[in-house]
Design a protein around this motif. Sequence first.
Motif, PDB file in Angstrom:
ATOM      1  N   ALA A 170       0.854  -1.188   0.000  1.00 19.97           N
ATOM      2  CA  ALA A 170       0.000   0.000   0.000  1.00 19.97           C
ATOM      3  C   ALA A 170       0.886   1.233   0.000  1.00 19.97           C
ATOM      4  O   ALA A 170       1.869   1.300   0.747  1.00 19.97           O
ATOM      5  CB  ALA A 170      -0.922   0.009   1.213  1.00 19.97           C
ATOM      6  N   ILE A 171       0.545   2.195  -0.846  1.00 19.81           N
ATOM      7  CA  ILE A 171       1.248   3.472  -0.911  1.00 19.81           C
ATOM      8  C   ILE A 171       0.399   4.510  -0.179  1.00 19.81           C
ATOM      9  O   ILE A 171      -0.761   4.729  -0.520  1.00 19.81           O
ATOM     10  CB  ILE A 171       1.460   3.910  -2.368  1.00 19.81           C
ATOM     11  CG1 ILE A 171       2.317   2.888  -3.118  1.00 19.81           C
ATOM     12  CG2 ILE A 171       2.110   5.293  -2.418  1.00 19.81           C
ATOM     13  CD1 ILE A 171       2.434   3.163  -4.612  1.00 19.81           C
ATOM     14  N   VAL A 172       0.966   5.133   0.852  1.00 17.48           N
ATOM     15  CA  VAL A 172       0.272   6.181   1.606  1.00 17.48           C
ATOM     16  C   VAL A 172       0.772   7.526   1.117  1.00 17.48           C
ATOM     17  O   VAL A 172       1.977   7.799   1.132  1.00 17.48           O
ATOM     18  CB  VAL A 172       0.506   6.021   3.115  1.00 17.48           C
ATOM     19  CG1 VAL A 172      -0.214   7.130   3.881  1.00 17.48           C
ATOM     20  CG2 VAL A 172       0.017   4.654   3.592  1.00 17.48           C
ATOM     21  N   VAL A 173      -0.148   8.380   0.679  1.00 21.95           N
ATOM     22  CA  VAL A 173       0.188   9.650   0.035  1.00 21.95           C
ATOM     23  C   VAL A 173      -0.031  10.798   1.023  1.00 21.95           C
ATOM     24  O   VAL A 173      -1.132  10.973   1.558  1.00 21.95           O
ATOM     25  CB  VAL A 173      -0.678   9.876  -1.215  1.00 21.95           C
ATOM     26  CG1 VAL A 173      -0.309  11.197  -1.887  1.00 21.95           C
ATOM     27  CG2 VAL A 173      -0.532   8.710  -2.191  1.00 21.95           C
ATOM     28  N   THR A 189       5.565   5.227   1.966  1.00 25.55           N
ATOM     29  CA  THR A 189       5.025   6.583   2.026  1.00 25.55           C
ATOM     30  C   THR A 189       5.641   7.453   0.940  1.00 25.55           C
ATOM     31  O   THR A 189       6.809   7.313   0.597  1.00 25.55           O
ATOM     32  CB  THR A 189       5.295   7.226   3.397  1.00 25.55           C
ATOM     33  OG1 THR A 189       6.705   7.254   3.647  1.00 25.55           O
ATOM     34  CG2 THR A 189       4.601   6.456   4.510  1.00 25.55           C
ATOM     35  N   VAL A 190       4.831   8.365   0.415  1.00 25.30           N
ATOM     36  CA  VAL A 190       5.318   9.387  -0.510  1.00 25.30           C
ATOM     37  C   VAL A 190       4.680  10.703  -0.108  1.00 25.30           C
ATOM     38  O   VAL A 190       3.464  10.782   0.100  1.00 25.30           O
ATOM     39  CB  VAL A 190       5.011   9.038  -1.983  1.00 25.30           C
ATOM     40  CG1 VAL A 190       3.524   8.796  -2.213  1.00 25.30           C
ATOM     41  CG2 VAL A 190       5.525  10.133  -2.918  1.00 25.30           C
ATOM     42  N   GLY A 191       5.509  11.741   0.047  1.00 30.22           N
ATOM     43  CA  GLY A 191       5.004  13.032   0.476  1.00 30.22           C
ATOM     44  C   GLY A 191       5.469  14.142  -0.435  1.00 30.22           C
ATOM     45  O   GLY A 191       6.569  14.089  -0.997  1.00 30.22           O
ATOM     46  N   GLY A 203       6.278  16.057   2.151  1.00 26.71           N
ATOM     47  CA  GLY A 203       7.610  15.484   2.025  1.00 26.71           C
ATOM     48  C   GLY A 203       8.397  15.606   3.311  1.00 26.71           C
ATOM     49  O   GLY A 203       9.093  14.671   3.730  1.00 26.71           O
ATOM     50  N   SER A 204       8.305  16.769   3.969  1.00 23.80           N
ATOM     51  CA  SER A 204       8.986  16.917   5.255  1.00 23.80           C
ATOM     52  C   SER A 204       8.395  15.972   6.296  1.00 23.80           C
ATOM     53  O   SER A 204       9.112  15.449   7.159  1.00 23.80           O
ATOM     54  CB  SER A 204       8.895  18.367   5.743  1.00 23.80           C
ATOM     55  OG  SER A 204       7.593  18.713   6.158  1.00 23.80           O
ATOM     56  N   VAL A 242      10.452   5.239   1.743  1.00 18.65           N
ATOM     57  CA  VAL A 242      10.037   6.637   1.864  1.00 18.65           C
ATOM     58  C   VAL A 242      10.463   7.398   0.615  1.00 18.65           C
ATOM     59  O   VAL A 242      11.611   7.284   0.173  1.00 18.65           O
ATOM     60  CB  VAL A 242      10.674   7.290   3.106  1.00 18.65           C
ATOM     61  CG1 VAL A 242      10.275   8.760   3.212  1.00 18.65           C
ATOM     62  CG2 VAL A 242      10.290   6.533   4.380  1.00 18.65           C
ATOM     63  N   ALA A 243       9.545   8.195   0.055  1.00 18.72           N
ATOM     64  CA  ALA A 243       9.874   9.095  -1.058  1.00 18.72           C
ATOM     65  C   ALA A 243       9.393  10.494  -0.698  1.00 18.72           C
ATOM     66  O   ALA A 243       8.224  10.689  -0.352  1.00 18.72           O
ATOM     67  CB  ALA A 243       9.220   8.629  -2.352  1.00 18.72           C
ATOM     68  N   ALA A 244      10.298  11.470  -0.767  1.00 18.33           N
ATOM     69  CA  ALA A 244       9.972  12.858  -0.461  1.00 18.33           C
ATOM     70  C   ALA A 244      10.139  13.685  -1.731  1.00 18.33           C
ATOM     71  O   ALA A 244      11.227  13.716  -2.315  1.00 18.33           O
ATOM     72  CB  ALA A 244      10.875  13.396   0.646  1.00 18.33           C
TER      73      ALA A 244
END
Length: 271
Positions: A52-55, A123-125, A130-131, A151-153
Amino acid sequence: MGSEAEGAFHIADVSSVTPGLLRATLRTPDGIRIEAVHEPHMGHRDSVADTAIVVAHGFTGSVDRPAVRRAAQAFRRRAAVVTFSFRGHGRSGGRSTVGDREVLDLAAAVSWARDLGYTRVVTVGFSMGGSVVLRHGALYRDDPRARADAVAAVSAPARWYYRGTAPMRRLHWVVTRPAGRLVGRYGLRTRIHDRDWDPVPMPPVEAVPLIAPAPLLIVHGDRDPYFPLDHPRMLAAAGPSELWLEPGMGHAENAADDALLARLADWLSAA
């Protein structure tokens, strides 16, 4: 205000609109109700069913903003997706702390994804989000329920209180002045807290070295009007990470084109 990893979240309400699509109200440890949406992966044969990708959206975003919906649809081609609205945004309660206690909102969304049965949650923010994913990755690294597996920021700041560009000076006016917060509430549909950070939360650049062993991706556009390229370079130099500098890209989810979103989905599903 100030936050560290703390407490447990509770599910206040869940409803299903269409098969597999769930709308939930999550309650954070500090009592804020957060709206969240789960959408299953589209079932392509190369999809990763256990992921699952949490945005985590940017400041003034929400689950229903077009740029967030577009990102979610792109990510669904590779995995299931959980979107949510940070406090003070959309139909979530509370007021925005502009990246501080929002880490509790993200932890609630990640925990909900694990409760739904996903063994791998990433996670991607974007921008403020992103922070938040960077700090969350550091603070919840050892929490089996709320941690992120990758994690992707995107378009994230490296340090707080940056005022080196005109858009960031305008943003600081919105956040710190009573008249600015009125503009935020009625013009940007974002409710902003009127208190200063106390204590000041861990800066994103200090969070980076604490995220490992989870893979970390830093993405930034070379035409970002908010944060120049010293921000992503500082983040990437702070700890194990992969850096993508995107030619011609502006800022955050609004500037992420379909090709970049597809590459992000591939990285998040395979990292």
